[in-house]
Design a protein around this motif. Structure first.
Motif, short mmCIF file in Angstrom:
data_model
loop_
_atom_site.label_atom_id
_atom_site.label_comp_id
_atom_site.label_asym_id
_atom_site.label_seq_id
_atom_site.Cartn_x
_atom_site.Cartn_y
_atom_site.Cartn_z
N LYS A 43 0.83 -1.21 0.00
CA LYS A 43 0.00 0.00 0.00
C LYS A 43 0.86 1.26 0.00
CE LYS A 43 -2.00 -1.08 3.91
NZ LYS A 43 -1.35 -2.35 4.23
N THR A 44 1.78 1.33 0.97
CA THR A 44 2.62 2.53 1.07
C THR A 44 3.44 2.72 -0.19
OG1 THR A 44 2.72 2.25 3.46
CG2 THR A 44 4.38 3.67 2.47
N THR A 45 3.98 1.63 -0.71
CA THR A 45 4.78 1.71 -1.94
C THR A 45 3.94 2.31 -3.06
OG1 THR A 45 5.98 -0.25 -1.23
CG2 THR A 45 6.20 0.39 -3.53
N ILE A 83 1.70 10.34 4.50
CA ILE A 83 2.24 9.02 4.21
C ILE A 83 2.92 8.43 5.44
CG2 ILE A 83 3.91 7.73 2.81
CD1 ILE A 83 1.54 8.67 1.21
N GLU A 84 2.56 7.24 5.78
CA GLU A 84 3.19 6.50 6.88
C GLU A 84 3.33 7.32 8.15
OE1 GLU A 84 6.67 4.41 5.48
OE2 GLU A 84 5.65 2.50 5.77
N ASN A 85 4.47 7.24 8.83
CA ASN A 85 4.60 7.97 10.10
C ASN A 85 4.55 9.47 9.87
OD1 ASN A 85 6.93 7.63 8.70
ND2 ASN A 85 7.88 6.37 10.25
N LEU A 155 -4.12 9.46 1.92
CA LEU A 155 -3.81 9.22 3.33
C LEU A 155 -3.41 7.77 3.55
CD1 LEU A 155 -6.97 11.04 4.75
CD2 LEU A 155 -4.72 12.03 4.33
N ASP A 156 -2.25 7.59 4.15
CA ASP A 156 -1.74 6.23 4.38
C ASP A 156 -1.96 5.86 5.85
OD1 ASP A 156 -0.47 3.86 3.96
OD2 ASP A 156 1.56 4.68 4.01
N GLU A 157 -2.88 4.98 6.07
CA GLU A 157 -3.24 4.54 7.43
C GLU A 157 -3.33 5.70 8.41
OE1 GLU A 157 -2.24 0.81 8.56
OE2 GLU A 157 -1.43 0.16 6.65
N PRO A 158 -4.25 6.65 8.14
CA PRO A 158 -4.28 7.88 8.96
C PRO A 158 -4.75 7.63 10.39
CG PRO A 158 -6.16 7.82 7.48
CD PRO A 158 -5.30 6.65 7.12
MG LIG Z 1 2.28 0.96 4.95
#
Ligand SMILES: [Mg+2]
Ligand SMILES: Nc1ncnc2c1ncn2[C@@H]1O[C@H](COP(=O)(O)OP(=O)(O)O)[C@@H](O)[C@H]1O
Lengths: 300, 259
Positions: A43-45, A83-85, A155-158
Motif C-alpha cells: 500500500k505505502t509503496t 504518508i506512513e509515520n 492518506l496512508d493509514e491515517p
Molecule cells: Mg504501509
C-alpha cells in the motif's frame, strides 16, 4: 471520471523481490477509496509512487487525467498527503509547523487556525510537536495535508496511533470533507472494519497484487457469499452428510461444517436434525468474516 | 518568487534547531572565553592597548583556534544538521510532495546554510569587537585601544574564511542529502578536518578540500607553507565548491527514494 488512475504499475526495491505486480486501480472522482491490504501488501509503496516519492519503474500513473511526471508541480498543488509515520518538526509548535507549509503553498495564513481547529489541535499553543502523542502528530499531519484546500487527499493509514474516539472523529471528518467539499480521498488501511465504515469504493491488495476492486456494495455481496454458519459437532463427516443433503454448498473445514445460510429458522432446523441423528452439537457460530477469510476467498 | 517563499519556509524550520544554537554558541564561544580571560587579568592589559596593531593581533588570537578546528567542525555539524532535520522528523516526504521543483528545494536549503554561515561570521566579529573593547569600559586601569578599529581588515578576514569554508559546506551538503544516518556526514567531516590538520605541511596539502581555513590562518599570520605558496587556495576552494555543488545537485535530483 477517475481522479487517480494507475495502470500496470510494478515496482521492486531490490532485484530479489517484486513488491508490486502490475497493480491497476481507479479512484473515481468524489469517492472515498479504501485501499485495503495486510501489512507489507504494498500500500505505502503504491501511494509513494503516486506522489512521485519513488522513481517509477514501469506502468502508468495519471492524476486528474494527466500523467504525473510532466505535470508534477501543478498536480501536487491539488493533492494533500499523509504518508506512513507523521511528518512534524519536533522543535516547532503545531502553528509553526503549519507556517512552514503555508509559506510554500502561499495560502492565506488564516487557513492555519482553520485547519488546526478542524483536526482538534487548536488548543496546543506553545507545546512543541515533539511532545505530542502519536495521535496528535497524525492530526497535525492531516492539518498540513488540508492546508492548501486540495481536491484530492492521499492518506496512508491515517488512524494509526489514534484512540477509538479519535478514529471515529477522523472518520467523520473525512466523510464531511468528502461530502461537503467534494474532496476525493484515497485512504489505505489494513482493517476491513475501518474501510467498511468509511469507503464508497474498495481496492484490495495482497502481496503486491490487486485482488478486488469495486464499490463497497459489491464487496459486501462477495463477503456474504463466502460467509455463513459453522457447526462444530462431534462427528464432522456425518454432520456434513446430513446438511449437504439439503444444502449442497455445505463444506467441511477443519472438522467443522460451514453452510452459506443466514435464515435463523433454517439454522434451528439443521440443529434439530443433527441432534436427532445423535450427533453432539458443541457450537453454532457465524463463519469468520474477517479480512483474512475474504483474502482467502479472493485468492481462490 | 517561489524560491523566496521556499527559503522563508526553510528558514522557519531552523527555529530552535541545534544548528541555530550552534551558530550562536559558535559565534560567541571564543570571544567569550577571551573576554573572561581579559577581565580576570585586566591589570596586564594596559600595555597592549597601545599596540598599533592591537586589533589585528587580537583577531589573530581569536581566529587561531577557530580556523584550525572549530570553524571547519562547526560547519560540518551545522551543514549536516540542516538536512538531518528532515530525516529525523520524517519530513522529506512532505517536503517532496509540495508543489515546488526539486531544484528550488536544493537551492533554498543551501541558501539557509549559507545564511547561517553569514550569521555566524557576523556574531563572531561582533563578539571579537565586544571582547576587544569591553575591558576598557569596565576597568578604569585599561585605556581604550589606541588603534582605530580596522573595519576593512575584519571584513577581508571574514570574507576569506567564508570562501575557505565553502568547500566544507558543499561536501557536507552533498553527503548529508544522501544518507539518513547522521554518523556518515559527521564521521566523514571529522575525518577530513583531521586529515587537513595532519596534511597541512604536505606540499600538495591544497588537494585536501577541508584544509583551506587552516591555510587561510597561516597566510593571515604570515606563516609560510609550501602549499599556500604553490597555489591560490581561494581559487582552489571555489573550484572544489563548484564541483561539489554540481555533484550534490545531480545526486539529489537522481535519488530514487525521495522520502
Ligand atoms: Mg504501509
Ligand atoms: N524502502 C524499502 N526498501 C526495501 N523494501 C521495502 C522498502 N519499503 C517497503 N519495502 C518492502 O515492500 C513491501 C511492501 O511494503 P509497503 O508498501 O510498506 O506495504 P504496506 O504499506 O502495505 O504495509 C514489503 O515487503 C516491504 O518489506
Amino acid at each position: 471520471m477517475s481522479c487517480i488512475e494507475i495502470n500496470q504499475l510494478s515496482h521492486h526495491y531490490s532485484r530479489a523481490e517484486q513488491v508490486l505486480k502490475e497493480v491497476s486501480l481507479k479512484v473515481p472522482e468524489g469517492s472515498i477509496y479504501g485501499f485495503l491490504g495486510p501489512n507489507g501488501a504494498g500500500k505505502t509503496t503504491t501511494l509513494r509512487l503516486i506522489l512521485g516519492l519513488l522513481r517509477q519503474q514501469s506502468g502508468e500513473i495519471k492524476i486528474l487525467g494527466k500523467p504525473f511526471a510532466p505535470h508534477r508541480e501543478a498536480l501536487l498543488s491539488k493533492i494533500g498527503s499523509l504518508i506512513e509515520n507523521p511528518s512534524v518538526y519536533a522543535q516547532l509548535t503545531a502553528m509553526e509547523n503549519l507556517k512552514v507549509w503555508q509559506k510554500v503553498y502561499q495560502c492565506p495564513s488564516t487557513r492555519i487556525e482553520e485547519v488546526l481547529d478542524l483536526v482538534g489541535l487548536g488548543h496546543t499553543g506553545k507545546k512543541k510537536a515533539g511532545q505530542f502523542s502519536l495521535g496528535m502528530k497524525q492530526r497535525l499531519g492531516l492539518a498540513a495535508a488540508l492546508l492548501h484546500q486540495p481536491s484530492i487527499l492521499i492518506l496512508d493509514e491515517p488512524t494509526n496511533g489514534l484512540d477509538p474516539g479519535g478514529i471515529v472523529e477522523m472518520r467523520e471528518l473525512l466523510k464531511t470533507l468528502n461530502r461537503e467539499l467534494g474532496i476525493s480521498i484515497l485512504v489505505s488501511s489494513h482493517l476491513l472494519s475501518e474501510v467498511e465504515k468509511l469507503a464508497t469504493h474498495v481496492g484490495i491488495i495482497h502481496l503486491g497484487q490487486m485482488l478486488f476492486e469495486g464499490t463497497l456494495d459489491e464487496l459486501k455481496k462477495r463477503q456474504q457469499q463466502s460467509s455463513g454458519i459453522q457447526f462444530d459437532t462431534g462427528d464432522g463427516a456425518k454432520a456434513l452428510q446430513i446438511i449437504q443433503s439439503q444444502h449442497a454448498a455445505a463444506k467441511l473445514e477443519n472438522g467443522q461444517v460451514s453452510v452459506p445460510i443466514h435464515d435463523r429458522a433454517l439454522i434451528a432446523e439443521l440443529n434439530r436434525q443433527l441432534v436427532q441423528a445423535g450427533i453432539p452439537v458443541y457450537q453454532i457460530q457465524a463463519a469468520q468474516n474477517d479480512l483474512e477469510t475474504i483474502f482467502m476467498n479472493l485468492i481462490k | 518568487m517561489q524560491l523566496i517563499h521556499s527559503i522563508q519556509s526553510e528558514w522557519l524550520k531552523t527555529r530552535r534547531s541545534l544548528a541555530a544554537w550552534l551558530v550562536i554558541i559558535g559565534g560567541f564561544f571564543i570571544p567569550g572565553l577571551q573576554l573572561i580571560g581579559r577581565c580576570v587579568h585586566h591589570q596586564q592589559l594596559g600595555a597592549r592597548m597601545d599596540d598599533p596593531r592591537y586589533w589585528e593581533t587580537f583577531a589573530g588570537n581569536n581566529w587561531q583556534i577557530m580556523s584550525l578546528f572549530l570553524l571547519p567542525m562547526g560547519v560540518v555539524l551545522a551543514a549536516s544538521l540542516i538536512t538531518q532535520l528532515e530525516y529525523r522528523n520524517n519530513t522529506w516526504k512532505q517536503v517532496h510532495t509540495t508543489p515546488q521543483a526539486f531544484s528550488t528545494i536544493f537551492v533554498s536549503k543551501l541558501s539557509v546554510i549559507l545564511t547561517m554561515m553569514l550569521q555566524f561570521m557576523l556574531l563572531f566579529n561582533l563578539g571579537m569587537f565586544l571582547a576587544g573593547i569591553l575591558p576598557s569600559l569596565l576597568f578604569s586601569d585599561v585605556d581604550l585601544p589606541k588603534e582605530k578599529f580596522p573595519l576593512r581588515f575584519f571584513w577581508d578576514t571574514s570574507y576569506n574564511f567564508f570562501i575557505c569554508s565553502l568547500p566544507v559546506i558543499a561536501l557536507q551538503y552533498l553527503i548529508s542529502l544522501q544518507f539518513r544516518n547522521f554518523m556518515i556526514p559527521l564521521g566523514l567531516g571529522l575525518g577530513l578536518v583531521i586529515a587537513a590538520l595532519i596534511g597541512a605541511e604536505w606540499k600538495h596539502g591544497y588537494w585536501i578540500p577541508y584544509a583551506y581555513t587552516p591555510y587561510n590562518f597561516f597566510i593571515m599570520r604570515g606563516i609560510k607553507m609550501q602549499a599556500t605558496q604553490a597555489v591560490n587556495i581561494h581559487h582552489w576552494a571555489l573550484g572544489y565548491t563548484l564541483v561539489f555543488i554540481v555533484l550534490a545537485y545531480i545526486l539529489y535530483i537522481f535519488k530514487r527514494d525521495k522520502g
